[in-house]
Design a protein around this motif. Sequence first.
Motif, PDB file in Angstrom:
ATOM      1  N   PRO A   9     -66.539  64.879  68.275  1.00  0.00           N
ATOM      2  CA  PRO A   9     -67.468  64.177  69.174  1.00  0.00           C
ATOM      3  C   PRO A   9     -68.771  64.948  69.386  1.00  0.00           C
ATOM      4  CG  PRO A   9     -65.230  64.084  70.029  1.00  0.00           C
ATOM      5  CD  PRO A   9     -65.191  65.007  68.856  1.00  0.00           C
ATOM      6  N   ALA A  10     -68.691  66.267  69.443  1.00  0.00           N
ATOM      7  CA  ALA A  10     -69.914  67.046  69.616  1.00  0.00           C
ATOM      8  C   ALA A  10     -70.858  66.875  68.429  1.00  0.00           C
ATOM      9  CB  ALA A  10     -69.562  68.524  69.799  1.00  0.00           C
ATOM     10  N   ALA A  11     -70.304  66.826  67.210  1.00  0.00           N
ATOM     11  CA  ALA A  11     -71.143  66.638  66.019  1.00  0.00           C
ATOM     12  C   ALA A  11     -71.784  65.256  66.011  1.00  0.00           C
ATOM     13  CB  ALA A  11     -70.309  66.854  64.760  1.00  0.00           C
ATOM     14  N   ASP A  15     -75.775  64.532  66.134  1.00  0.00           N
ATOM     15  CA  ASP A  15     -76.453  63.711  65.125  1.00  0.00           C
ATOM     16  C   ASP A  15     -77.278  62.611  65.788  1.00  0.00           C
ATOM     17  OD1 ASP A  15     -76.686  62.809  62.201  1.00  0.00           O
ATOM     18  OD2 ASP A  15     -75.908  61.015  63.187  1.00  0.00           O
ATOM     19  N   ALA A  16     -76.696  61.928  66.790  1.00  0.00           N
ATOM     20  CA  ALA A  16     -77.448  60.888  67.494  1.00  0.00           C
ATOM     21  C   ALA A  16     -78.634  61.467  68.241  1.00  0.00           C
ATOM     22  CB  ALA A  16     -76.511  60.151  68.463  1.00  0.00           C
ATOM     23  N   GLY A  17     -78.467  62.668  68.831  1.00  0.00           N
ATOM     24  CA  GLY A  17     -79.587  63.306  69.499  1.00  0.00           C
ATOM     25  C   GLY A  17     -80.696  63.682  68.538  1.00  0.00           C
ATOM     26  N   LEU A  18     -80.346  64.088  67.322  1.00  0.00           N
ATOM     27  CA  LEU A  18     -81.353  64.414  66.314  1.00  0.00           C
ATOM     28  C   LEU A  18     -82.162  63.172  65.942  1.00  0.00           C
ATOM     29  CD1 LEU A  18     -82.590  66.462  64.353  1.00  0.00           C
ATOM     30  CD2 LEU A  18     -80.784  65.881  62.718  1.00  0.00           C
ATOM     31  N   PHE A  19     -81.472  62.033  65.809  1.00  0.00           N
ATOM     32  CA  PHE A  19     -82.174  60.786  65.512  1.00  0.00           C
ATOM     33  C   PHE A  19     -83.142  60.443  66.642  1.00  0.00           C
ATOM     34  CE2 PHE A  19     -79.597  60.288  61.916  1.00  0.00           C
ATOM     35  CZ  PHE A  19     -79.956  59.140  61.228  1.00  0.00           C
ATOM     36  N   ALA A  20     -82.679  60.598  67.894  1.00  0.00           N
ATOM     37  CA  ALA A  20     -83.543  60.311  69.040  1.00  0.00           C
ATOM     38  C   ALA A  20     -84.735  61.267  69.086  1.00  0.00           C
ATOM     39  CB  ALA A  20     -82.740  60.401  70.335  1.00  0.00           C
ATOM     40  N   LEU A  21     -84.528  62.528  68.712  1.00  0.00           N
ATOM     41  CA  LEU A  21     -85.621  63.503  68.698  1.00  0.00           C
ATOM     42  C   LEU A  21     -86.669  63.129  67.649  1.00  0.00           C
ATOM     43  CD1 LEU A  21     -86.734  66.161  69.809  1.00  0.00           C
ATOM     44  CD2 LEU A  21     -85.383  67.365  68.057  1.00  0.00           C
ATOM     45  N   VAL A  22     -86.228  62.711  66.470  1.00  0.00           N
ATOM     46  CA  VAL A  22     -87.167  62.283  65.429  1.00  0.00           C
ATOM     47  C   VAL A  22     -87.940  61.050  65.889  1.00  0.00           C
ATOM     48  CG1 VAL A  22     -87.347  61.398  63.075  1.00  0.00           C
ATOM     49  CG2 VAL A  22     -85.807  63.300  63.574  1.00  0.00           C
ATOM     50  N   ALA A  23     -87.228  60.117  66.538  1.00  0.00           N
ATOM     51  CA  ALA A  23     -87.901  58.922  67.052  1.00  0.00           C
ATOM     52  C   ALA A  23     -88.939  59.290  68.106  1.00  0.00           C
ATOM     53  CB  ALA A  23     -86.859  57.969  67.646  1.00  0.00           C
ATOM     54  N   PHE A  24     -88.618  60.277  68.937  1.00  0.00           N
ATOM     55  CA  PHE A  24     -89.580  60.722  69.946  1.00  0.00           C
ATOM     56  C   PHE A  24     -90.834  61.298  69.287  1.00  0.00           C
ATOM     57  CE2 PHE A  24     -91.287  64.131  72.647  1.00  0.00           C
ATOM     58  CZ  PHE A  24     -91.612  63.395  73.776  1.00  0.00           C
ATOM     59  N   GLY A  25     -90.630  62.088  68.228  1.00  0.00           N
ATOM     60  CA  GLY A  25     -91.776  62.648  67.527  1.00  0.00           C
ATOM     61  C   GLY A  25     -92.651  61.585  66.887  1.00  0.00           C
ATOM     62  N   LEU A  26     -92.055  60.499  66.432  1.00  0.00           N
ATOM     63  CA  LEU A  26     -92.837  59.414  65.848  1.00  0.00           C
ATOM     64  C   LEU A  26     -93.509  58.562  66.906  1.00  0.00           C
ATOM     65  CD1 LEU A  26     -90.399  58.257  63.012  1.00  0.00           C
ATOM     66  CD2 LEU A  26     -92.486  59.591  62.755  1.00  0.00           C
ATOM     67  N   CYS A  27     -92.862  58.416  68.049  1.00  0.00           N
ATOM     68  CA  CYS A  27     -93.398  57.543  69.099  1.00  0.00           C
ATOM     69  C   CYS A  27     -94.559  58.182  69.848  1.00  0.00           C
ATOM     70  CB  CYS A  27     -92.302  57.169  70.088  1.00  0.00           C
ATOM     71  SG  CYS A  27     -91.072  56.020  69.443  1.00  0.00           S
ATOM     72  N   ALA A  56     -83.860  56.029  73.695  1.00  0.00           N
ATOM     73  CA  ALA A  56     -82.501  55.767  74.159  1.00  0.00           C
ATOM     74  C   ALA A  56     -81.814  54.705  73.312  1.00  0.00           C
ATOM     75  CB  ALA A  56     -82.541  55.334  75.633  1.00  0.00           C
ATOM     76  N   ALA A  57     -82.578  53.683  72.914  1.00  0.00           N
ATOM     77  CA  ALA A  57     -81.988  52.635  72.068  1.00  0.00           C
ATOM     78  C   ALA A  57     -81.588  53.193  70.712  1.00  0.00           C
ATOM     79  CB  ALA A  57     -82.986  51.487  71.901  1.00  0.00           C
ATOM     80  N   ILE A  58     -82.420  54.041  70.128  1.00  0.00           N
ATOM     81  CA  ILE A  58     -82.092  54.639  68.829  1.00  0.00           C
ATOM     82  C   ILE A  58     -80.892  55.573  68.962  1.00  0.00           C
ATOM     83  CG2 ILE A  58     -82.944  56.225  67.077  1.00  0.00           C
ATOM     84  CD1 ILE A  58     -85.696  54.969  67.452  1.00  0.00           C
ATOM     85  N   PHE A  59     -80.826  56.325  70.048  1.00  0.00           N
ATOM     86  CA  PHE A  59     -79.670  57.192  70.276  1.00  0.00           C
ATOM     87  C   PHE A  59     -78.383  56.371  70.364  1.00  0.00           C
ATOM     88  CE2 PHE A  59     -76.667  59.216  73.177  1.00  0.00           C
ATOM     89  CZ  PHE A  59     -76.542  60.483  72.629  1.00  0.00           C
TER      90      PHE A  59
END
Length: 464
Positions: A9-11, A15-27, A56-59
């Motif tokens: 579950p931690a992994a 992974d979902a947090g990394l996707f949200a971080l990338v989305a934040f950088g693009l937004c 949050a939606a991407i996460f």
Amino acid sequence: MAAASSASPAAILKDAGLFALVAFGLCVPIVSHRTDLGADGLELTPRWGLVAGLCAAIFAVRLVQRLVLERRAARAVLTPSPHQATEPVGAEPNAAQYPSSLGLPRLGLPLFVGFALFLPLIAALASGGLSPARYWIDLGILILTYVMLGWGLNIVVGLAGLLDLGYVAFYAVGAYSYALLSTVFGLSFWVCLPLAGLFAGLWGVMLGFPVLRLRGDYLAIVTLAFGEIIRLVLINWTDVTGGSAGISSIPRATFFGVPFKAGPDGFSALVGLPFDPMHRIVFLYYLILALALLTSLVTLRLRRLPLGRAWEALREDEIACRSLGIDTTKTKLTAFALGAMFGGFAGSFFAVRQGFVSPESFNFLESAIILAIVVLGGMGSQLGVAVAAVAMVGGPELLRNLGFLKAVFGEGFDPNEFRLLLFGLAMVAMMIWRPRGLISDRMPTVALGQRKAIGKDLVREGHG
């Protein structure tokens, strides 16, 4: 084994947090601020709430996707492989083990055709007349045009397996053929329609000869260049095509010689109805419906002939196709020619409906949209292409009529501005969850009437 191969579950959260971080950088450079016209000029309006909502939606979406994939992987480990024998050799096949997945394509296409036949009537009854229903009839014409183009490209890409990125060139050839023949030589639509398909088919053969030895990416590059060459020729050959100004005042289609106009020699007087300009629009709707159905009928019929089976053999393995004695040259050329011919028919209809053609209507984006319709619907599936055309062409129009979206994104929200973004998201989602398209099941051209097991005595003799 399942526990060893599954992620913790931690992994998954990481992974979902990394996707949200990338989305934040693009937004941050794209969505976080909006320019508005204020009293002192342009002003920046922060939209950090929207950025937080998107992240949050991407996460959440990535988290759900990982959970679904992990569950599917665990189930695959526990489930026996379908290649393993689960029945005795001499037993009859279990109906539950081999479910029939062809019911949807068998019923879906007739239902689609039935709804298309009665769409003008349904729209007129729902809107209170033909004139108020013009928006929906025009939308139906646009969708059916892309359905026909998708079915035409499906011959080349879905059946023959030849990646064509320049299909819009044949669309342009058909449109300009009708425009020139009708304005210069005064020919009627019913004479120009087969000629436009013939000219487009000849250009398809001309494209097919240079690419006989090309496959994959190289074939895609050449077809893309062909589409751009046609567009540049239309722009620069001003003496014939009118250049960027295009060709206007294209004659309208008639009902087999009877024009749609008021007067004793018009269509309304012929059928005994009061004159209504919507009669021509309804006629154009049923005309493109008939052309689309002709495309589907010819395609379905050809699939059951040796030519259609040769297309499918070429798609699966060209080397094996040659080893069976199939002439791959004729097979490729017929696929290009027939697909181009139906593209020419659609182009001729486009010219008569618009009354004006210009090179801007035939850019690479049109080829990309048609190819996306074929890929999303399912290569080789007639019903899938129709469903994808409805979703990709009618989807933005449906979003435009949803009033709550303007309350969320602002009064100036126009879904057509995000059309390419929606296409990209749809392609990514399809590649993840349904890589073979919406309707991945295709009717087999050759099928045994009954599934039978091969006896061991025949296997010994080499018949198995």
